[in-house]
Design a protein around this motif. Structure first.
Motif, mmCIF file in Angstrom:
data_model
loop_
_atom_site.group_PDB
_atom_site.id
_atom_site.type_symbol
_atom_site.label_atom_id
_atom_site.label_comp_id
_atom_site.label_asym_id
_atom_site.label_seq_id
_atom_site.Cartn_x
_atom_site.Cartn_y
_atom_site.Cartn_z
ATOM 1 N N LEU A 31 35.200 43.502 45.731
ATOM 2 C CA LEU A 31 34.549 43.207 44.459
ATOM 3 C C LEU A 31 34.683 44.416 43.536
ATOM 4 O O LEU A 31 34.688 45.566 43.982
ATOM 5 C CB LEU A 31 33.084 42.815 44.667
ATOM 6 N N ARG A 32 34.796 44.125 42.245
ATOM 7 C CA ARG A 32 34.927 45.177 41.226
ATOM 8 C C ARG A 32 34.131 44.779 39.991
ATOM 9 O O ARG A 32 33.943 43.590 39.703
ATOM 10 C CB ARG A 32 36.386 45.384 40.813
ATOM 11 N N THR A 33 33.691 45.784 39.275
ATOM 12 C CA THR A 33 33.080 45.574 37.964
ATOM 13 C C THR A 33 34.128 45.887 36.907
ATOM 14 O O THR A 33 34.725 46.972 36.919
ATOM 15 C CB THR A 33 31.842 46.467 37.773
ATOM 16 N N VAL A 34 34.369 44.934 36.030
ATOM 17 C CA VAL A 34 35.383 45.068 34.976
ATOM 18 C C VAL A 34 34.673 45.376 33.657
ATOM 19 O O VAL A 34 33.718 44.705 33.274
ATOM 20 C CB VAL A 34 36.225 43.786 34.855
ATOM 21 N N LEU A 35 35.169 46.393 32.991
ATOM 22 C CA LEU A 35 34.599 46.884 31.738
ATOM 23 C C LEU A 35 35.546 46.584 30.589
ATOM 24 O O LEU A 35 36.771 46.779 30.715
ATOM 25 C CB LEU A 35 34.380 48.396 31.850
ATOM 26 N N GLU A 36 35.004 46.113 29.482
ATOM 27 C CA GLU A 36 35.764 45.958 28.246
ATOM 28 C C GLU A 36 35.051 46.722 27.135
ATOM 29 O O GLU A 36 33.872 46.487 26.868
ATOM 30 C CB GLU A 36 35.881 44.488 27.863
ATOM 31 N N PHE A 301 41.647 46.647 41.937
ATOM 32 C CA PHE A 301 42.399 45.526 41.379
ATOM 33 C C PHE A 301 43.411 46.080 40.378
ATOM 34 O O PHE A 301 43.578 47.287 40.240
ATOM 35 C CB PHE A 301 41.466 44.522 40.721
ATOM 36 N N GLY A 302 44.059 45.179 39.636
ATOM 37 C CA GLY A 302 45.202 45.578 38.831
ATOM 38 C C GLY A 302 44.925 46.521 37.692
ATOM 39 O O GLY A 302 45.804 47.295 37.300
ATOM 40 N N THR A 330 44.595 38.612 47.968
ATOM 41 C CA THR A 330 45.289 37.334 47.848
ATOM 42 C C THR A 330 45.659 37.010 46.406
ATOM 43 O O THR A 330 46.436 36.080 46.160
ATOM 44 C CB THR A 330 44.411 36.193 48.392
ATOM 45 N N ASP A 331 45.125 37.760 45.438
ATOM 46 C CA ASP A 331 45.371 37.472 44.025
ATOM 47 C C ASP A 331 44.927 38.678 43.216
ATOM 48 O O ASP A 331 44.448 39.673 43.769
ATOM 49 C CB ASP A 331 44.595 36.207 43.605
ATOM 50 N N ASP A 332 45.091 38.578 41.897
ATOM 51 C CA ASP A 332 44.629 39.641 41.007
ATOM 52 C C ASP A 332 44.092 39.006 39.729
ATOM 53 O O ASP A 332 44.328 37.816 39.461
ATOM 54 C CB ASP A 332 45.761 40.624 40.696
ATOM 55 N N ILE A 333 43.379 39.803 38.942
ATOM 56 C CA ILE A 333 42.772 39.310 37.701
ATOM 57 C C ILE A 333 43.621 39.590 36.485
ATOM 58 O O ILE A 333 43.246 39.231 35.379
ATOM 59 C CB ILE A 333 41.375 39.943 37.500
ATOM 60 N N ILE A 334 44.777 40.235 36.661
ATOM 61 C CA ILE A 334 45.626 40.567 35.531
ATOM 62 C C ILE A 334 46.670 39.476 35.309
ATOM 63 O O ILE A 334 47.028 38.741 36.232
ATOM 64 C CB ILE A 334 46.325 41.928 35.720
ATOM 65 N N ALA A 335 47.107 39.371 34.071
ATOM 66 C CA ALA A 335 48.137 38.392 33.723
ATOM 67 C C ALA A 335 49.374 38.632 34.579
ATOM 68 O O ALA A 335 49.835 39.763 34.731
ATOM 69 C CB ALA A 335 48.477 38.499 32.238
ATOM 70 N N LYS A 362 41.673 33.536 35.583
ATOM 71 C CA LYS A 362 41.411 34.201 36.863
ATOM 72 C C LYS A 362 40.059 34.920 36.825
ATOM 73 O O LYS A 362 39.331 34.932 37.824
ATOM 74 C CB LYS A 362 42.524 35.203 37.175
ATOM 75 N N MET A 363 39.732 35.516 35.687
ATOM 76 C CA MET A 363 38.433 36.194 35.581
ATOM 77 C C MET A 363 37.292 35.206 35.810
ATOM 78 O O MET A 363 36.344 35.492 36.547
ATOM 79 C CB MET A 363 38.301 36.854 34.214
ATOM 80 N N GLU A 364 37.382 34.050 35.206
ATOM 81 C CA GLU A 364 36.324 33.048 35.387
ATOM 82 C C GLU A 364 36.267 32.574 36.848
ATOM 83 O O GLU A 364 35.181 32.422 37.420
ATOM 84 C CB GLU A 364 36.568 31.873 34.451
ATOM 85 N N LYS A 365 37.438 32.374 37.429
ATOM 86 C CA LYS A 365 37.487 31.926 38.828
ATOM 87 C C LYS A 365 36.837 32.946 39.746
ATOM 88 O O LYS A 365 36.020 32.586 40.623
ATOM 89 C CB LYS A 365 38.950 31.711 39.230
ATOM 90 N N TYR A 366 37.160 34.238 39.560
ATOM 91 C CA TYR A 366 36.664 35.240 40.491
ATOM 92 C C TYR A 366 35.281 35.760 40.116
ATOM 93 O O TYR A 366 34.617 36.373 40.963
ATOM 94 C CB TYR A 366 37.702 36.350 40.643
ATOM 95 N N GLU A 367 34.815 35.486 38.900
ATOM 96 C CA GLU A 367 33.385 35.641 38.612
ATOM 97 C C GLU A 367 32.578 34.636 39.428
ATOM 98 O O GLU A 367 31.525 34.971 39.992
ATOM 99 C CB GLU A 367 33.110 35.441 37.123
ATOM 100 N N ARG A 368 33.067 33.411 39.494
ATOM 101 C CA ARG A 368 32.387 32.393 40.305
ATOM 102 C C ARG A 368 32.414 32.779 41.779
ATOM 103 O O ARG A 368 31.440 32.562 42.510
ATOM 104 C CB ARG A 368 33.030 31.025 40.092
ATOM 105 N N GLU A 369 33.524 33.352 42.213
ATOM 106 C CA GLU A 369 33.622 33.799 43.598
ATOM 107 C C GLU A 369 32.580 34.882 43.891
ATOM 108 O O GLU A 369 31.945 34.888 44.951
ATOM 109 C CB GLU A 369 35.035 34.339 43.877
#
Length: 396
Positions: A31-36, A301-302, A330-335, A362-369
């Protein structure tokens, strides 16, 4: 240009297995926290940090940086890292610096590596990071040295990697030494070997295993025992370079480590060492004292991997292959998804700033995860298959 907003999200990505380490088990996901960071010119900078759910901690810093110029990193560092010692958190600052450098690069149409002095290599060699695994894709667990050697050979064949590191301190130390012996036998004299018990071994155990490994000519022995004293004691008795990502892992401890002779190689980490610019400061100090530098992985992550690749590409003496947990994702959140390995290397991203963008689907999918699985740092130091187990430093 001014920072006008800060947004944070938590995401969780499944792994191919559960990863055992000497203080617990990664329970099948990272798990990671993504900052914008958003600017008044519409440029968005990306950052990333581990260590559990950091949304609350980063949100508390928002009033400190809104209104700041993202080019004024020294002032931002003073406001969010240096201001009050008991609130100081290099991880949080590093994520903010990462995002600010991404903004700077996008504003100038230059890569993050250009901001750090320019790349001296366009791809970074990576290692086969070996963890004792629960719930492998075949449903089995790693149980013996042969399992780990088989895994190393598989990664050599599928990814092209030419070095490995064993996350040790899990099984009996002699069995873990045997992993390296088998890898040397199967992969030849030029394949890089490393071992990392993360300081859990006693000094006598680390010395015994280190002496056993000396004939293998391994690249380094990482954190063989606990603390600056432990590493120094082992280093004085074993003819293998001692590396660390633990002691020291901050500037406060670097001078004592040099004085005590605790380390030969420091593993740089963007979060421990205060961002990409801090890693460059660290590399300069290592150059002064003739210490080697390598690259540490924090289950990134990426976004962070891109920052790591850019930073490593600008350090001429970083000749060791870099750590990466990345091949377990198994995946990443980057394009574009996971960055590919080619001949054991990952390409430094091109394009302005970090050179990567978020995939919102992907962000929405892995937020749900993440919402489904939760923050595992409360149960990080447990073993689901050994409910009464707990880590003991120096217990091996």
């Amino acid at each position: 240009m001014k920072i006008v907003d800060l947004k944070v999200r938590c995401v969780a990505i499944p792994l191919t297995c559960q990863l055992r380490h000497n203080t617990g088990v990664h329970p099948g996901y990272f798990l990671r926290t993504v900052l914008e960071l958003i600017t008044d010119e519409g440029i968005v900078g990306l950052g990333e940090v581990g260590g559990g759910d950091q949304r609350g901690a980063l949100t508390k810093l928002k009033p400190r940086i809104v209104g700041m110029d993202p080019f004024h990193l020294e002032a931002i560092k003073l406001k969010v890292l240096r201001s009050i010692y008991y609130m100081s958190n290099a991880r949080l600052y590093a994520a903010i610096e990462m995002a600010c450098l991404d903004i700077q690069g996008k504003a100038m149409n230059r890569s993050l590596s250009d901001l750090l002095g320019g790349s001296v290599r366009d791809q970074i060699p990576m290692i086969a990071y070996l963890f004792w695994r629960y719930d492998r894709p075949d449903g089995k667990d790693d149980a013996c040295a042969e399992d780990m050697a088989d895994w190393c050979v598989e990664l050599n064949e599928t990814l092209g990697v030419k070095s490995m590191k064993l996350k040790a301190g899990v099984m009996e130390p002699g069995e873990e030494a045997r992993v390296l012996e088998l890898c040397r036998e199967r992969l030849g004299p030029d394949f890089g070997l490393r071992i990392d018990p993360n300081g859990v071994w006693s000094v006598p155990t680390a010395v015994r295993i280190g002496r056993r490994l000396e004939p293998l000519a391994i690249e380094y022995f990482e954190d063989p025992s606990w603390g600056l004293n432990g590493n120094a004691a082992v280093r004085s008795q074993v003819n293998i370079p001692v590396a660390t990502n633990m002691y020291p892992n901050k500037f406060d401890d670097l001078a004592p480590a040099v004085k005590m002779g605790s380390v030969d190689i420091v593993l740089t980490d963007i979060h421990y060492w205060e961002g990409p610019r801090g890693v460059k400061d660290l590399a300069a100090i290592c150059r002064t004292f003739n210490l080697g530098v390598a690259m540490h992985s924090g289950a990134e992550f990426g976004i962070e991997l891109a920052a790591m690749l850019h930073t490593a590409s600008t350090i001429p003496e970083m000749t060791f292959a870099g750590d990466a947990h990345y091949h377990y994702l198994t995946d990443d959140i980057i394009a574009g998804g996971l960055m590919p390995y080619k001949d054991g290397c990952i390409q430094v991203p091109t394009g302005p700033g970090l050179g990567v963008e978020l995939d919102e689907e992907k962000m929405e999918k892995y937020e749900r995860e993440y919402e489904k699985r939760g923050d595992y740092y409360a149960r990080f130091h447990q073993d689901p298959k050994r409910p009464d187990w707990y880590p003991i430093v120096g217990g091996l």
